[in-house]
Write an enzyme that holds these catalytic residues in place. Structure first.
Site, PDB file in Angstrom:
ATOM      1  N   ASP A 160       0.853  -1.202   0.000  1.00 19.41           N
ATOM      2  CA  ASP A 160       0.000   0.000   0.000  1.00 19.41           C
ATOM      3  C   ASP A 160       0.874   1.232   0.000  1.00 19.41           C
ATOM      4  OD1 ASP A 160      -2.155   1.941   0.450  1.00 19.41           O
ATOM      5  OD2 ASP A 160      -3.329   0.207   1.059  1.00 19.41           O
ATOM      6  N   GLN A 169     -14.873   4.387   7.998  1.00 16.69           N
ATOM      7  CA  GLN A 169     -16.193   3.746   8.021  1.00 16.69           C
ATOM      8  C   GLN A 169     -16.080   2.240   7.776  1.00 16.69           C
ATOM      9  OE1 GLN A 169     -16.942   2.889   4.690  1.00 16.69           O
ATOM     10  NE2 GLN A 169     -19.170   2.702   4.469  1.00 16.69           N
ATOM     11  N   ASP A 179      -9.662  -2.500  -5.423  1.00 15.12           N
ATOM     12  CA  ASP A 179     -10.998  -2.335  -5.994  1.00 15.12           C
ATOM     13  C   ASP A 179     -10.946  -1.791  -7.420  1.00 15.12           C
ATOM     14  OD1 ASP A 179     -10.227   0.238  -5.613  1.00 15.12           O
ATOM     15  OD2 ASP A 179     -12.098   0.913  -4.711  1.00 15.12           O
ATOM     16  N   ASN A 180      -9.839  -2.019  -8.126  1.00 15.44           N
ATOM     17  CA  ASN A 180      -9.845  -1.554  -9.516  1.00 15.44           C
ATOM     18  C   ASN A 180      -9.416  -2.683 -10.451  1.00 15.44           C
ATOM     19  OD1 ASN A 180      -6.865  -1.048 -10.502  1.00 15.44           O
ATOM     20  ND2 ASN A 180      -6.975  -0.409  -8.367  1.00 15.44           N
ATOM     21  N   CYS A 237     -16.391   1.691  -5.650  1.00 21.04           N
ATOM     22  CA  CYS A 237     -16.996   1.957  -4.338  1.00 21.04           C
ATOM     23  C   CYS A 237     -16.982   3.454  -4.030  1.00 21.04           C
ATOM     24  CB  CYS A 237     -16.259   1.191  -3.257  1.00 21.04           C
ATOM     25  SG  CYS A 237     -16.584  -0.575  -3.322  1.00 21.04           S
ATOM     26  N   CYS A 250     -18.439  16.059 -12.542  1.00 19.09           N
ATOM     27  CA  CYS A 250     -18.870  14.936 -11.694  1.00 19.09           C
ATOM     28  C   CYS A 250     -18.011  14.971 -10.431  1.00 19.09           C
ATOM     29  CB  CYS A 250     -18.765  13.608 -12.433  1.00 19.09           C
ATOM     30  SG  CYS A 250     -17.086  13.171 -12.931  1.00 19.09           S
TER      31      CYS A 250
END
Ligand code: ZN
Length: 392
Positions: free
Chosen positions: A71, A81, A139-140, A197, A350
């Site tokens: 990471d 969260q 998550d990609n 996400c 956006c």
């Protein structure tokens, strides 16, 4: 079918280890031998985020001897969260360092190796090489194809998980015994079609549901117990509260693990997956303004029509003053095009600039040739123009 254990048993357990792992040792299927396999195991977790948090904590508690963490990110307040390996005092700190401290607290017997770099085609083989098994918490799509291909090329099992809103999936891709990720998903989805996400949201506790399945499978593969999710895709629905599995077959034509592989080394995965579609890229070239330029246009009173293409609940969290909400779907379907004023310049935005680029291609093709979009979206507006607004 049951598979042979991935890892051979390490040194005998010490008195401390017997005490610590006693609830494992008294399970007949695990026993001392299984625990010694865990002790000898080297597991790499890609991403100390939503899935990586529970995965790292449970792998550490289970007594996996060596844990690698990939990471390069820092902890953000919006991570807390669901990314339970980090706490309030870690905000702004390196995720890898924060994960290291939590793991030490859970189990000081675990050796932790930090890889504080962005995983890419140049370093993946080197980073993966010393590990027995890779757990993917990213998550990609670009990273998933990269992790898959590196695992196939190195002959390592790949424990995969995916989460979105209330839905989760998991599987174990292990080309030696079953299909790989590419056998299941040969092509990445078209850019902009599958929201992340960050765009669509995720129920925090879903990370624990899927992350714990990944750890469960990693432990089974390492120790050779039970039926691992090799050749099966697990699908979890948190609203229905249902788990089901579907069979996944190895594709003999698979470009990585098939009979005649065409991918024999790592490729450029960003290009393979494309951050935005070619149409969007073409439209955005020369038609992108900065948030500061938008601010100037608004201050001058330019005759523009500012459109926010995000979803209503995102608009509710934070919006640029004067923006009209027209969600992306209404623009891509063409339904909203007749609502657009012909006498004003269209400015789209956006959250971060990807969805608005997709919309820009459609709007320009509909005849609004001077339409532009805001690079970096509302996040750029917050950082460049009004830092008092909430980020998400
Ligand atoms: Zn394959």
């Amino acid at each position: 079918m049951p598979l042979p254990p991935l890892v051979s048993p390490g040194a005998d357990l010490t008195v401390d280890e017997v005490r610590r792992y006693s609830r494992h040792l008294i399970i007949p299927d695990v026993g001392k031998t299984g625990q010694r396999r865990l002790k000898n195991a080297r597991v790499l977790v890609v991403g100390a985020g939503g899935l990586g948090s529970p995965a790292l904590l449970y792998l550490a508690a289970a007594g996996v001897g060596t844990l690698g963490v990939v990471d390069f990110d820092v902890v953000d307040e919006s991570n807390l969260q669901r990314q339970i390996i980090h706490g309030q005092s870690d905000v702004g700190r390196s995720k890898a360092q924060s994960a290291l401290e939590s793991i030490r607290e859970v189990n000081p017997l675990v050796e932790v190796v930090l890889h504080e770099e962005r995983l890419d085609s140049d370093n993946a083989m080197r980073i993966f090489e010393p590990y027995d098994l890779i757990v993917d918490g990213t998550d990609n799509f670009a990273t998933r194809y990269l992790v898959n291909d590196a695992c196939v090329l190195l002959g390592k099992p790949y424990v995969w998980g995916s989460i979105y809103r209330f839905d989760g999936q998991a599987s174990v891709f292990w080309a030696e015994y079953g299909p790989c990720y590419r056998c299941l998903y040969p092509e990445p989805p078209p850019p902009g079609m599958v929201p992340s996400c960050a765009e669509g949201g995720v129920l925090g506790v879903l990370c624990a549901s899927i992350g714990s399945v990944q750890v469960n499978e990693a432990i089974k593969v390492i120790t050779g117990i039970g039926e691992p999710l090799v050749g099966r895709l697990m699908i979890y629905d948190a609203l229905e509260m249902s788990y089901r599995t579907v069979k996944v077959r190895k594709d003999p034509e698979c470009p990585v693990c098939g009979k005649k592989p065409t991918v024999t080394e790592l490729i450029d995965y960003e290009e393979f997956c494309g951050a935005v579609s070619q149409d969007a890229q073409l439209a955005a070239d020369g038609s992108t303004i900065t948030a500061a330029e938008l601010k100037d246009m608004l201050d001058r009173g330019d005759d523009i029509f500012l459109i926010d293409v995000r979803e209503p609940n995102e608009y509710e969290i934070v919006s640029i003053p004067g923006a009209t909400l027209i969600p992306k779907g209404e623009i891509l379907s063409g339904a909203a095009l007749e609502k657009l004023p012909q006498d004003k310049r269209i400015v789209l935005h956006c959250k971060s600039g990807q969805r608005s680029a997709e919309c820009l291609a459609v709007v320009q093709n509909a005849g609004f040739a001077d339409a532009v979009h805001v690079g970096g979206g509302v996040l750029a507006w917050i950082s460049q123009v009004d830092p008092s607004l909430p980020s998400y």
